[in-house]
Design an enzyme around this catalytic site. Structure first.
Site, PDB file in Angstrom:
ATOM      1  CD  GLU A  41      10.423 -51.291  76.966  1.00  0.00           C
ATOM      2  OE1 GLU A  41      11.219 -50.995  76.046  1.00  0.00           O
ATOM      3  OE2 GLU A  41      10.437 -52.401  77.538  1.00  0.00           O
ATOM      4  CB  SER A  90       5.469 -57.418  86.700  1.00  0.00           C
ATOM      5  OG  SER A  90       6.221 -58.605  86.588  1.00  0.00           O
ATOM      6  NE  ARG A 118       8.858 -57.430  93.048  1.00  0.00           N
ATOM      7  CZ  ARG A 118       9.214 -58.136  94.123  1.00  0.00           C
ATOM      8  NH1 ARG A 118       9.516 -57.512  95.244  1.00  0.00           N
ATOM      9  NH2 ARG A 118       9.244 -59.450  94.081  1.00  0.00           N
ATOM     10  CG  PHE A 166      11.939 -50.479  81.292  1.00  0.00           C
ATOM     11  CD1 PHE A 166      13.314 -50.322  81.202  1.00  0.00           C
ATOM     12  CD2 PHE A 166      11.447 -51.615  81.931  1.00  0.00           C
ATOM     13  CE1 PHE A 166      14.180 -51.272  81.728  1.00  0.00           C
ATOM     14  CE2 PHE A 166      12.303 -52.569  82.465  1.00  0.00           C
ATOM     15  CZ  PHE A 166      13.678 -52.398  82.368  1.00  0.00           C
ATOM     16  CG  HIS A 204       8.028 -53.396  89.414  1.00  0.00           C
ATOM     17  ND1 HIS A 204       6.698 -53.578  89.130  1.00  0.00           N
ATOM     18  CD2 HIS A 204       8.504 -54.599  89.803  1.00  0.00           C
ATOM     19  CE1 HIS A 204       6.372 -54.843  89.323  1.00  0.00           C
ATOM     20  NE2 HIS A 204       7.435 -55.492  89.736  1.00  0.00           N
TER      21      HIS A 204
END
Ligand SMILES: Cc1ncc(C[n+]2csc(CCOP(=O)(O)OP(=O)(O)O)c2C)c(N)n1
Ligand SMILES: [Mg+2]
Lengths: 310, 314
Positions: free
Chosen positions: B59, B38, B168, B84, B110
């Site tokens: 993370e 992603s 995104r 995150f 994102h």
């Protein structure tokens, strides 16, 4: 009592010629084994470190004695024997790296750095004061010899894993030593790092847990038991050495074995919080408060008997 | 905007740029937290497997491993979703990357509502605010793929930590693909209202300015991709000549670009500053375009703000 870098290297060469060879393809440096003389010297260093901690904390009026005293023998063995450092060139690329994950033991780290000559021992008196290079928790931008800024518990082992990955990538001979608190193991991130270290097969990483059994609010077993420690680390793929964390022979021996181990290794070092100072030993209350001048006097008496303080 | 318009997601530009940089710099390492497909770091991972580290779904550990790699002399790019990178691992970023000023480039994808159907849990609308609040942290919000690529390359020359906010969704390419740290750029001239925008809102600001021009109002459009450090000179000049400012961002109204602009102008050239942003709410699932409309981030929302700003100026 202070050993110069030259003496230190000379003694190492002599000892090295006794012939500890690195296994083929293995990168982390392996230390020569300990002699009785060196053991005695290291013990003296540990006592000196403890005195420096007590003096600095009394002068600062705040700080963390308990967890500094508990790991003084470990830190003395690392800084005055096992780790290769160059105080005149703190960023010497080939140096071993020490990460104080339990950053609140900063006074002990500063005492060790001063003892190795990274800066003057007089500077220890500036601990925690405005504009001092010696911050309450380690600041790599301010203090020569400090490898990473720590103080927020649970992060140090991850930093050490990243460093060790970098060393592995470069095929470097230097090793990474990380010192953790046992309460600190309650931070979930420690186990993320433990998983990663085994996953990446970090031969060049050694963790040491200062297993003094206490945290701030009480015994670790009561607050949030992290036991069984050895089983947990083993389950995460680590080589585990359970030792008496005040026995220089044991510490040194385990460190050398850890250096030679395949994959990451952890020393679970059983210690006494406040070790060496009668009224601090095993006392939670002495985690994070400084001794008064009076108490400082008694503490030094405990540590070095009739000898002059300072 | 003719039919030759090029569209590219900023994350795709990132994937492309990383592979290029990987060839130029062998001290460059990349970390991800199980989202390499992603975030597009997978392209780098395929090309340079030795220099790619997947931290898994961890993370906090990833950020500190990046710090450790930086301590070992590497330039570390760490990527995951913006929520995150800046939420789960904020304190790791603050204490272990920014405080020691380590060369870790946090490239988060994102960001914002345009995540779409994944919904509020995955739509970071607070990331600019929390990253901007960290001393010394560069915060960059590129408007399109071309600028994202330039910003990623430029980040190598920025000493210390950088946060780059990527999206995104595919967005139209509207910039000339240049980025200089701390500099914004003027994409349309005008002296009636200055629209200061970042990210996907820059294209929308241009659209709003076109329509305003048809109504006889000339808007200056500034692409303030450099949210921190802010291009203060450019801002000051715009505020002095236009005397009214509208900000536009795909972020909560608290703490983002609008706040940064208002903080600066309030102290240096007080003029009305009207924010077009998400009005202190969480997002939700939906088609990205529908979400932008629902949350008031359309060109006509910018237009309305411009009209009000002019009225306030009197
Ligand atoms: C993330 C974080 N939470 C809380 C603290 C506050 N704190 C400082 S020391 C300490 C207890 C540490 O216990 P342990 O790891 O066992 O250290 P030691 O006994 O060796 O001093 C706590 C909770 C902190 N420094 N970092
Ligand atoms: Mg403890």
């Amino acid at each position: 009592m202070k050993i110069s870098l030259r003496d230190y290297r000379d003694s190492r060469e002599v000892m090295g010629s006794a012939g500890v060879e690195n296994p083929p393809g293995f990168r982390m440096r392996i230390s020569p084994s300990l002699t009785a003389d060196r053991q005695k010297t290291l013990q003296d260093h540990a006592t000196r470190l403890r005195c420096d901690v007590i003096n600095a904390l009394a002068e600062a009026g705040s700080g963390h004695p308990g967890g500094s005293l508990s790991c003084a023998d470990i830190v003395a063995t690392l800084f005055f024997d096992v780790m290769e450092l160059d105080p005149e060139n703190a960023r010497w690329p080939d140096r071993d790296r020490f990460i104080l994950a339990k950053g609140h033991a900063a006074p002990l780290l500063y005492a060790a750095l001063a003892g190795r000559g990274f800066f003057s021992r007089d500077e220890l008196g500036t601990l925690r004061k405005l504009s001092s290079r010696l911050q309450g928790h380690p600041d790599m931008r301010k203090t020569p010899g400090v490898e990473a800024s720590t103080g927020s518990l649970g992060q140090g082992l991850s930093i050490a894993v990243g460093l060790a990955l970098g060393g592995q990538l470069d095929g470097a001979a230097w090793g990474v030593y990380a010192l953790l608190g046992d309460g600190e193991l309650q931070e979930g991130q420690v186990w993320e790092a433990a998983m990663a270290a085994a996953h990446y097969g970090l031969d060049n990483l050694v963790a040491i847990v200062d297993n003094n059994g206490l945290q701030i609010d009480g015994p670790i077993a009561e607050v949030m038991a992290p036991e069984p420690l050895a089983d947990k680390w083993r389950a995460f793929g680590w080589n585990v050495f359970e030792i008496d964390g005040h026995d220089i022979w044991a510490i040194h021996g385990a460190l050398v074995e850890a250096q030679g181990a395949t994959g990451p290794a952890v020393l679970i070092a059983r210690t006494v919080k406040g070790k060496g100072v009668s009224f601090m030993e095993g006392e939670c209350d002495w985690h994070g408060k400084a001794p008064s001048q009076e108490e400082c006097h008694v503490a030094l008496e405990d540590l070095i008997g009739g000898e002059a303080r300072g | 905007m003719g039919d030759t318009q090029v569209f590219e997601a900023t994350r795709d530009a990132y994937g492309r740029a990383l592979v290029e940089l990987g060839a130029l710099r062998d001290d460059l390492v990349v970390l991800d937290a199980d989202l390499s497909g992603s975030t597009r770091t997978k392209k780098f991972a395929d090309q340079y497997p030795d220099r790619f580290f997947n931290a898994g779904i961890a993370e906090q550990n990833m950020m500190n491993m990046a710090a450790g790699l930086a301590l070992a002399g590497k330039v570390a790019f760490a990527s995951t979703f913006a929520i995150f990178a800046t939420g789960r691992a904020w304190e790791q970023v603050r204490n272990t990357i920014a405080y020691p000023r380590l060369p870790v480039k946090i490239i988060a994808t994102h960001a914002g509502l345009t995540v779409g159907a994944d919904g509020a849990s995955h739509q970071a609308l607070e990331d600019i605010a929390v990253m901007r609040a960290i001393p010394g942290m560069h915060v960059i919000v590129p408007a399109d793929g071309a600028e994202a690529e330039a910003a990623i390359k430029a980040s190598l020359d920025i000493e210390g930590p950088v946060y780059i906010r990527l999206g995104r969704a595919k967005v139209p390419t509207i910039t000339d693909g240049e980025f200089v740290p701390g500099r914004g750029s003027t994409l349309a001239n005008g002296d009636d209202v200055a629209i200061v925008a970042c990210g996907i809102m820059v294209a929308r600001a241009l659209e709003a300015a076109d329509r305003m021009r048809e109504r006889g109002i000339n808007c200056r459009v500034i692409n303030m991709s450099a949210v921190k450090p802010l291009d203060e000179d450019l801002l000051l000049r715009a505020a002095r000549s236009c005397e009214a400012v509208v900000t536009a961002e795909e972020h909560n109204v608290i703490g983002g670009l609008g706040s940064a602009v208002a903080e600066f102008l309030g102290a240096n050239c007080p003029v009305p500053v009207l924010p077009v942003a998400v009005k202190d709410r969480f997002g939700q699932s939906g088609d990205p375009d529908a979400l932008l409309e629902y949350y008031g981030l359309m060109p006509n929302d910018i237009e309305a703000a411009c009209v009000r700003a002019m009225q306030m100026r009197g």
